[in-house]
Design an enzyme around this catalytic site. Structure first.
Site, PDB file in Angstrom:
ATOM      1  N   GLU B  46     -20.134  -4.973  -2.078  1.00  0.00           N
ATOM      2  CA  GLU B  46     -20.851  -3.735  -2.359  1.00  0.00           C
ATOM      3  C   GLU B  46     -19.919  -2.684  -2.941  1.00  0.00           C
ATOM      4  OE1 GLU B  46     -22.395  -1.440   0.948  1.00  0.00           O
ATOM      5  OE2 GLU B  46     -23.262   0.044  -0.428  1.00  0.00           O
ATOM      6  N   ASP B 111      -7.304   5.328   6.969  1.00  0.00           N
ATOM      7  CA  ASP B 111      -7.390   6.552   6.183  1.00  0.00           C
ATOM      8  C   ASP B 111      -6.618   7.624   6.924  1.00  0.00           C
ATOM      9  OD1 ASP B 111     -10.230   8.548   4.972  1.00  0.00           O
ATOM     10  OD2 ASP B 111      -8.071   8.886   4.914  1.00  0.00           O
ATOM     11  N   ASP B 113      -5.514  11.433   6.796  1.00  0.00           N
ATOM     12  CA  ASP B 113      -5.955  12.644   6.119  1.00  0.00           C
ATOM     13  C   ASP B 113      -5.152  13.825   6.642  1.00  0.00           C
ATOM     14  OD1 ASP B 113      -7.367  14.903   5.311  1.00  0.00           O
ATOM     15  OD2 ASP B 113      -9.275  13.856   5.361  1.00  0.00           O
TER      16      ASP B 113
END
Lengths: 489, 420
Positions: B46, B111, B113
């Protein structure tokens, strides 16, 4: 049902084989005939046991001395064989009742795992090894040289390991995927993708296996459930069993639209539990909440009666005051509000989180305001907050004591008692929406709400079932017992 | 400055150029096909696109590299996210019986951040970053890279600059892609040391015994701590940054360590270590790593606010990596327009012979003329390593590895030739 006639036939010769170990993985379903009474009794008793496991798991540290002693006391003394047979049968009966929804399965698996862990730890070392062999769990043992070279690291990573223990006992090398509980809590040494498990920790690995098997089995059971449910003797029994756990889940909104948006600020101070009051305040101050906070608070608001339109208005008006403009809100956040109400995606009407869920899952991190303040806040900050909310110093201390003992829901209950000026809350807190309902009930001095609640529960539990006159009485007694299980107060 | 002033308003003009001539499609396709070992791996992947005006479309999937290129050139996405490999083609998920369309595999991702460190950095906050706080990312990468390789046994890690304020890690090993939700969350928890939200002051709590993982991480932090925390962030000079009330903290320059004196009697033999970890240890979002179907920004996509390309980071040059030197889309488009050398004209002749190959060759020449080149090289090396490791696996699987594995392969070939 392959064995005709009397059960007694089975007990004779194969007694030794069938239940030769006090613990089992429940790989094979029981193949005997039992009476309806036994069916009911066994199921209720095991359910009681699992509920006890659940309650102990919240109020004591799992596997501490206190926990073990209390659990010991709950397990009654009957003949070993009978115990094992009951254990076998009742487990499978409850599988039927608890396989249908995600929530039921999760609960059942959690309690069965805790029970299994307690019983496995209770075994003598030799029996542990027996169990492993019988169930085909052959894990590689680490060579003596490797053990020596890794000795310090092994001792520093595993609880209860000393130099001598490492030398004398086996250490198992297991792929880390099979030891997730130990990995998650960093209680094991990892090297090149393998977890190095000392002999006494092997229970965690076994538990993983147990969980995987049970999870698969429940999925399969759910598929064959329709056949079972067509038996009209069993269907009402099974649905009552599973409702005994779920009970009030606050997804039935009898009071939609009874709350207006203007009331929320006032309500947050009077009738919201501390977690929701905290979230509401953070939302008002920052004009924003992160995902965890939006879910926990949003679902709670749904549970107290906010309609979808009201919810959208509420969140939009707040976010727009912050950095989000109306367009962006409609694009990004409105979807998630509608999702909460079951209007998007797979259209599940999500239920508001219970205290257990808030306490145990998704701990808050930097920038988050969700979670349970009694569990997740620093005691100092919690104290300050309580003082700001005008809780008396002695009351605050009582709360902090409860928090220290990890009795988070009791602490919240105390907070209820102190803020509502009552000696006894009159209920056993396990859901934020329950806090709200009880608070409103108290403040309005009325009994109406409680009656509505009772009525709806009863109407859920009486599908038009054909009750045979001769069994009507025992059935009623059974149903009453189930009712008690769901309403501990 | 190599930024070459980027203006978000130019994106509609720059993106088509980027997707036509610079985006490294063949390497990208090579990556996501993983050697074609699993059938339909690429086809069932996807992608999600964010188009102009914030229109978000999910369940994009493509059958070939060519189709991917054509679609991207047509739709001109502002943002590209990569999701999971599903049981069926995502673009046809509505046609599939409800319940059978499932996410099967995906890389293990992390991730990091910079906003998650706002409570411990003084120089910037929110989306801003600077050279002073960038060290936090360097520390995060070193700690996590070591742990994922040495503790978990993973080999193929792709670290990518997110384009604004953080970094992503894509763990691409076979075993990683097959991990369950529970396993991903366990790995993320193992790697988490800083816990607590607004309400928690003491976010790192250490107790005996100290796990080897923590010791490894501490030694990384210690290497950077003096320059980063004491000098650049000046944490001791600030009244804004809170310490636990009963502690007095100072830094011993001679021994290069934090020294903590505590007024209270409770615990705290590791306060010095806890402080260093609280200021420097990586903060990751467990929720990003947990989900098999979670969508994460794709490498080589453009960050619409900064214009920077999400480029792979070369760990060999980690200490000199500068996020402000990462090329923006305007820069590389500009570099593309520069007058071409003579040799380029020769190649033009060859191109006319074969259009499709020509397109690719031109693209390869094109990005090589821009600042994007060195980052594509990092990506190439990453892909090479995976290819080599796949070959090794195949040899292992095709029978026992004996000394004469070459002989063994000849035997197989002989057999198959005969059967033809």
């Amino acid at each position: 049902m392959q064995f005709p006639g009397r059960r007694k036939k089975l007990i004779g010769s194969s007694q030794n084989d069938l239940y030769d170990h006090c613990l089992q993985f429940y790989g094979q379903p029981p193949l005997e005939n039992i009476s309806l009474t036994e069916f009911e009794t066994f199921a209720v008793e095991r359910l009681k046991l699992l509920k006890t496991v659940e309650n102990l798991g919240v109020s004591c540290v799992k596997n501490s001395e206190q926990y073990t002693k209390k659990l010991d006391a709950e397990i009654s003394r009957i003949s070993e064989y009978e115990k094992r047979r009951k254990d076998h049968i009742s487990h499978f009966i409850l599988r039927l009742a608890y396989c249908q929804t995600e929530d039921l399965r999760r609960w059942f698996i959690q309690q069965e795992m805790d029970l299994f862990r307690y019983r496995f730890n209770d075994l003598h070392s030799k029996h542990k090894t027996d169990f492993l062999h019988k169930n085909n769990l052959k894990y590689e043992t680490v060579s003596a040289e490797e053990k020596k070279s890794l000795q310090d690291k092994l001792i520093a990573s595993s609880y209860g390991l000393s130099g001598t223990k490492v030398e004398e006992h086996d250490v198992y090398k297991v792929p880390f995927q099979d030891a997730l509980d130990l990995v998650r809590t960093r209680k094991v040494y990892l090297l090149a993708g393998n977890a190095y498990i000392p002999h006494h920790e092997i229970v965690t690995i076994v538990l993983n296996d147990f969980r995987t098997r049970l999870s698969k089995a429940l999925a399969m059971t759910a598929r064959s459930l329709p056949a079972v449910q067509s038996d009209e003797r069993l269907q009402p029994l099974l649905s009552h069993l599973s409702h005994a756990y779920v009970g009030q889940d606050y997804s039935i909104q009898k009071n939609i639209g009874k709350i207006s948006l203007e009331q929320i600020d006032a309500l947050s101070g009077k009738s919201f539990p501390l977690c929701m009051r905290h979230l509401h305040k953070a939302l008002r101050e920052n004009h924003h909440l992160r995902h965890g906070g939006r879910m926990q608070y949003g679902l709670f608001l749904k549970g107290i009666g906010l309609s979808l339109e009201q919810a959208l208005q509420f969140w939009r008006s707040e976010f727009v005051k912050g950095k989000v403009d109306a367009d962006k809100f409609d694009k990004a956040y409105a979807y998630s509000v509608r999702h909460m109400f079951g209007k998007e995606g797979k259209r599940t009407d999500y239920t508001p989180y219970s205290c257990m869920k808030v306490i145990l899952s998704n701990p808050p991190s930097q920038g988050d305001y969700h979670g349970c303040p009694f569990r997740h806040s620093d005691p100092e900050l919690l104290k300050q907050k309580l003082q700001n909310y005008k809780v008396s110093p002695s009351g605050t201390n009582q709360i902090l004591e409860l928090v220290k003992g990890m009795h988070y829901q009791l602490a919240c209950q105390k907070y209820f008692e102190l803020t509502h000026n009552v000696e006894d809350a009159g209920f056993s807190l396990n859901h934020p929406n329950q806090y709200f309902t009880e608070s409103q009930k108290l403040l309005s001095g009325g009994r109406d709400i409680k009656k509505e609640v009772d009525m709806s529960q009863r109407s859920q539990e009486n599908p038009a079932s054909v009750t045979r006159p001769s069994q009507a009485n025992s059935k009623q007694i059974f149903l009453d017992e189930i009712q008690e299980l769901s309403d501990p107060s | 400055m190599s930024t070459s002033d980027y203006d978000p308003a130019c994106l509609p003009d720059l993106l088509p150029l980027y997707y036509r001539r610079l985006f490294p499609f063949s390497q990208y396709y090579r990556w996501l096909s993983y050697g074609g070992v699993s059938k339909n791996y690429f086809q069932n992947r996807e992608f999600s696109f964010t188009l102009k005006d914030d229109i978000y479309v999910r369940y994009q999937s493509f059958t070939t590299q060519n189709e991917l290129e054509k679609e991207m050139q047509k739709m001109v996405p502002y943002k590209i996210d990569i999701g999971a490999v599903y049981s069926h083609r995502p673009s046809q998920h509505n046609a599939v019986k409800s319940g059978t369309f499932q996410a099967l595999e995906k890389e293990l991702v992390f991730d990091i951040d910079m906003t998650d460190y706002d409570d411990v950095r003084r120089c910037c906050s929110a989306a801003d970053i600077c050279s002073k706080c960038w060290t936090l990312m360097t520390i995060a990468i070193r700690i996590l890279d070591r742990a994922l390789r040495e503790d978990f046994g993973f080999h193929h890690l792709l670290w990518v600059y997110s384009g604004r304020r953080g970094v992503h890690c894509w763990v691409c090993d076979d075993a990683a892609r097959k991990l369950s939700v529970a396993a991903r969350s366990a790995v993320a928890e193992y790697l988490s040391l800083v816990k607590g939200g607004e309400e928690t002051v003491r976010k790192v709590v250490l107790s005996d015994p100290i796990h080897p993982f923590i010791n490894h991480s501490l030694s990384v932090v210690e290497r950077y701590f003096q320059q980063y925390a004491i000098v650049d962030q000046d944490i001791l000079g600030s009244k804004e940054i809170k310490f636990h009330n009963s502690l007095s903290v100072s830094y011993d320059l001679h021994f290069s360590c934090v020294s903590v004196k505590s007024n209270s009697k409770k615990g705290g033999q590791y306060f010095d270590k806890e402080i260093m970890l609280q200021y420097c240890y990586p903060r990751l979002d467990v929720n990003v790593s947990k989900g098999v179907n979670h969508l994460l920004k794709s490498p080589f996509s453009v960050h619409p606010k900064t214009g920077r390309i999400s480029v792979p980071i070369d760990l060999k040059e980690l200490d000199t990596f500068d996020p402000f030197e990462v090329p923006t889309i305007s820069l590389i488009c500009e570099e593309l327009e520069k007058p071409r050398a003579e040799e380029a004209e020769e190649d033009d002749m060859k191109d006319k012979e074969n259009e499709q190959e020509a397109g690719e060759r031109r693209r390869i020449r094109d990005y090589k003329r821009t600042s994007l080149a060195k980052y594509v090289k990092v990506f190439d090396r990453f892909l090479e390593a995976m290819a080599r490791s796949r070959k090794g696996e195949m040899l292992k699987k095709s029978g026992e590895i004996e000394k004469d594995s070459v002989f063994h392969i000849h035997l197989i070939l002989a057999f198959t030739l005969q059967m033809d």
